[in-house]
Design a protein around this motif. Structure first.
Motif, PDB file in Angstrom:
ATOM      1  N   ALA A 374      54.731  28.894 -19.430  1.00 17.29           N
ATOM      2  CA  ALA A 374      54.810  27.638 -18.673  1.00 17.29           C
ATOM      3  C   ALA A 374      56.078  26.873 -19.031  1.00 17.29           C
ATOM      4  O   ALA A 374      56.731  26.289 -18.156  1.00 17.29           O
ATOM      5  CB  ALA A 374      53.574  26.787 -18.945  1.00 17.29           C
ATOM      6  N   VAL A 375      56.444  26.864 -20.309  1.00 13.26           N
ATOM      7  CA  VAL A 375      57.636  26.144 -20.751  1.00 13.26           C
ATOM      8  C   VAL A 375      58.890  26.732 -20.119  1.00 13.26           C
ATOM      9  O   VAL A 375      59.746  26.012 -19.578  1.00 13.26           O
ATOM     10  CB  VAL A 375      57.741  26.173 -22.291  1.00 13.26           C
ATOM     11  CG1 VAL A 375      59.122  25.711 -22.753  1.00 13.26           C
ATOM     12  CG2 VAL A 375      56.653  25.308 -22.913  1.00 13.26           C
ATOM     13  N   PHE A 376      59.028  28.045 -20.172  1.00  8.78           N
ATOM     14  CA  PHE A 376      60.221  28.674 -19.618  1.00  8.78           C
ATOM     15  C   PHE A 376      60.273  28.550 -18.102  1.00  8.78           C
ATOM     16  O   PHE A 376      61.363  28.378 -17.531  1.00  8.78           O
ATOM     17  CB  PHE A 376      60.308  30.136 -20.065  1.00  8.78           C
ATOM     18  CG  PHE A 376      61.021  30.324 -21.366  1.00  8.78           C
ATOM     19  CD1 PHE A 376      62.312  30.799 -21.408  1.00  8.78           C
ATOM     20  CD2 PHE A 376      60.405  29.991 -22.560  1.00  8.78           C
ATOM     21  CE1 PHE A 376      62.981  30.960 -22.611  1.00  8.78           C
ATOM     22  CE2 PHE A 376      61.059  30.142 -23.780  1.00  8.78           C
ATOM     23  CZ  PHE A 376      62.354  30.624 -23.799  1.00  8.78           C
ATOM     24  N   SER A 377      59.146  28.614 -17.450  1.00 12.02           N
ATOM     25  CA  SER A 377      59.128  28.430 -16.004  1.00 12.02           C
ATOM     26  C   SER A 377      59.610  27.032 -15.632  1.00 12.02           C
ATOM     27  O   SER A 377      60.437  26.854 -14.724  1.00 12.02           O
ATOM     28  CB  SER A 377      57.710  28.671 -15.469  1.00 12.02           C
ATOM     29  OG  SER A 377      57.664  28.439 -14.073  1.00 12.02           O
ATOM     30  N   ALA A 378      59.114  26.028 -16.362  1.00 12.85           N
ATOM     31  CA  ALA A 378      59.539  24.656 -16.098  1.00 12.85           C
ATOM     32  C   ALA A 378      61.019  24.474 -16.420  1.00 12.85           C
ATOM     33  O   ALA A 378      61.746  23.768 -15.705  1.00 12.85           O
ATOM     34  CB  ALA A 378      58.696  23.686 -16.913  1.00 12.85           C
ATOM     35  N   ALA A 379      61.483  25.097 -17.502  1.00  8.14           N
ATOM     36  CA  ALA A 379      62.891  24.979 -17.864  1.00  8.14           C
ATOM     37  C   ALA A 379      63.791  25.602 -16.809  1.00  8.14           C
ATOM     38  O   ALA A 379      64.831  25.027 -16.441  1.00  8.14           O
ATOM     39  CB  ALA A 379      63.129  25.621 -19.225  1.00  8.14           C
ATOM     40  N   LEU A 380      63.428  26.776 -16.325  1.00 11.56           N
ATOM     41  CA  LEU A 380      64.242  27.435 -15.306  1.00 11.56           C
ATOM     42  C   LEU A 380      64.327  26.598 -14.038  1.00 11.56           C
ATOM     43  O   LEU A 380      65.367  26.552 -13.377  1.00 11.56           O
ATOM     44  CB  LEU A 380      63.672  28.821 -15.008  1.00 11.56           C
ATOM     45  CG  LEU A 380      63.923  29.867 -16.113  1.00 11.56           C
ATOM     46  CD1 LEU A 380      63.051  31.088 -15.912  1.00 11.56           C
ATOM     47  CD2 LEU A 380      65.404  30.265 -16.124  1.00 11.56           C
ATOM     48  N   ASP A 381      63.241  25.924 -13.686  1.00 12.43           N
ATOM     49  CA  ASP A 381      63.274  25.036 -12.521  1.00 12.43           C
ATOM     50  C   ASP A 381      64.159  23.815 -12.776  1.00 12.43           C
ATOM     51  O   ASP A 381      64.826  23.314 -11.864  1.00 12.43           O
ATOM     52  CB  ASP A 381      61.858  24.567 -12.167  1.00 12.43           C
ATOM     53  CG  ASP A 381      61.005  25.673 -11.566  1.00 12.43           C
ATOM     54  OD1 ASP A 381      61.570  26.696 -11.118  1.00 12.43           O
ATOM     55  OD2 ASP A 381      59.769  25.518 -11.561  1.00 12.43           O
ATOM     56  N   ALA A 382      64.147  23.319 -14.007  1.00 10.19           N
ATOM     57  CA  ALA A 382      64.850  22.073 -14.316  1.00 10.19           C
ATOM     58  C   ALA A 382      66.329  22.264 -14.599  1.00 10.19           C
ATOM     59  O   ALA A 382      67.110  21.319 -14.412  1.00 10.19           O
ATOM     60  CB  ALA A 382      64.187  21.405 -15.523  1.00 10.19           C
ATOM     61  N   LEU A 383      66.743  23.429 -15.060  1.00 14.23           N
ATOM     62  CA  LEU A 383      68.137  23.614 -15.470  1.00 14.23           C
ATOM     63  C   LEU A 383      69.140  23.270 -14.368  1.00 14.23           C
ATOM     64  O   LEU A 383      70.157  22.611 -14.643  1.00 14.23           O
ATOM     65  CB  LEU A 383      68.354  25.034 -15.989  1.00 14.23           C
ATOM     66  CG  LEU A 383      67.814  25.292 -17.403  1.00 14.23           C
ATOM     67  CD1 LEU A 383      67.845  26.772 -17.732  1.00 14.23           C
ATOM     68  CD2 LEU A 383      68.622  24.505 -18.438  1.00 14.23           C
TER      69      LEU A 383
END
Length: 419
Positions: A374-383
């Motif tokens: 979940a963290v990496f998915s959110a990070a990839l969306d936010a970058l």
């Protein structure tokens, strides 16, 4: 103030003044705007990292690096580890680009000398490396930490990390509020330990931990490396924690520094012994506390192992910045990691079950694995929203696919042959 920076004269600090000072300086609130990074590296022989770098050779190499015109602050750890600390940057990419340029200059200077920078959480081949810096601070630190076993010397001389510094956050509630970011840091921190664990081997042997570096911090000292209690108001809890942690040393203008046993800073203030304590003593005392998240006006996240490859360090910096400073990602990640509080229990990090599982099991732990995805998915969306370059987004995506999706970490791929 003496030339050495040790307080001389002036009014002693009272307990009430100390509490007020801590509340004022440790959480400086406002909109999250800046990011900083502190990178520690082990220095190894380029031709064969199993060969020890002799102290005179290391000292000569460090003198060469000191002469470089770097933007980042350059320091050295007690075992000769090299540390670069970026200036506070106004964006993720400003921070990454500036630090990458300085790293390139350092590597270019070390290469002709037959040396290289290695990204491991602890030295896989040499334990202990032995202390090469002999200064009053490190002499006192060694004495104090030796009282609880060998982990202190290993931490000082054999470990390296990626430390990420972010603003404390807003005064008001919400995903960017300092109270939420403090909570997020202590739950997300365990996920970062697990995902980026990169120290399963120390001194040529497997330790049973994916992050031996985190295990060393866990075993370091009864109180010095602990977080405050997980519940409560952050300013009040941190102030009490600082005052109730034993003093590591009492600085002196001449001769070795005193290393009292069991003297908390609060007791020092109350008794005035072995000499009255001053505000600079309190500020120095805070530098001798090593919790996984250290508030220094900003939040200093200290739990990530040094990473493999020349640019592997960029991934934890990008992921952490994205999920802290993008409001949508911060809210998504907070909801994803909040259930980990049950696994953590009431004990403070890093000695609670959640953090121990992160260091030992990495992402093979099911709850940490789910949270990391979940963290990496959110990070990839936010970058993209925080201006990350295509190169950085590709690096995060590659790490996600290689490690996070299958439930692995760099420690699982580390192959080391004992010397």
């Amino acid at each position: 103030m003496s030339p050495s920076g040790i307080p001389r004269g002036g009014p002693p600090l009272t307990e009430a003044e100390a509490e007020d000072l801590l509340r004022c300086i440790c959480f400086k609130t406002g909109p999250p705007r800046t990011v900083g990074v502190e990178l520690e590296w082990l220095v190894h022989e380029l031709r064969d990292p199993r060969l020890p770098v002799r102290p005179p050779r290391l000292a000569a190499a460090l003198d060469t690096v000191r002469a470089l015109p770097l933007v980042s602050a350059l320091t050295f750890e007690p075992g000769g580890q090299l540390e670069l600390s970026s200036r506070p940057a106004g964006s993720l990419m400003e921070c990454l680009d500036s630090l990458a340029a300085d790293l390139g200059a350092v590597r270019a200077a070390l290469g002709p000398l037959g040396l290289t920078l290695s990204g491991y959480g602890v030295d896989p081949w040499h334990a202990p490396r032995g202390r090469v810096l002999h200064e009053p601070r490190y002499d006192a630190m060694e004495t104090a930490l030796d009282r609880t076993g060998p982990s202190g010397r290993a931490m000082m001389c054999d470990s390296a990390s990626v430390q990420i510094c972010l603003d404390a956050g807003l005064e008001e509630p919400g995903p960017l509020g300092y109270h939420r970011r403090w909570q997020l840091a202590h739950l997300l921190g365990a996920v970062l330990v697990a995902a980026f664990a990169n120290s399963p081997v120390h001194g040529g042997r497997r330790t049973g931990w994916r992050s031996t570096r985190q295990a060393l911090w866990t075993d370091l000292d009864p109180r010095r490396a602990l977080a405050p209690p997980p519940d409560g108001e952050p300013r009040a809890e941190w102030a009490a924690h600082v005052l109730d942690t034993p003093v590591m040393c009492v600085r002196a203008e001449e001769g070795p520094w005193a290393v009292p046993e069991g003297l908390t800073f609060r007791e020092w203030l109350r008794t005035g012994l072995p000499r009255p304590a001053h505000a600079d003593d309190l500020r120095y005392h805070m530098t001798t506390l090593f919790p996984p998240v250290r508030p220094r006006g900003h939040l200093e996240l200290r739990m990530v192992d040094a990473q493999p490859g020349p640019d592997g360090w960029m991934v934890p910096v990008a992921v952490t910045t994205a999920v802290f400073d993008d409001p949508e990602a911060a809210e998504t990640v907070y909801r994803a990691v909040k259930p980990l509080a049950e696994q953590a229990g009431s004990a403070p990090a890093p000695r609670n079950p959640l953090w121990l599982a992160a260091a030992r099991d990495g992402l093979t732990d099911p709850e940490l694995h789910a949270a990391a995805r979940a963290v990496f998915s959110a990070a990839l969306d936010a970058l993209p929203r925080i201006g990350a370059s295509e190169e950085v987004r590709r690096a995060v995506a590659a790490f996600h696919e290689r490690y996070v999706i299958p439930g692995s970490c760099p420690a699982d791929n580390l192959q080391v042959v004992a010397s």
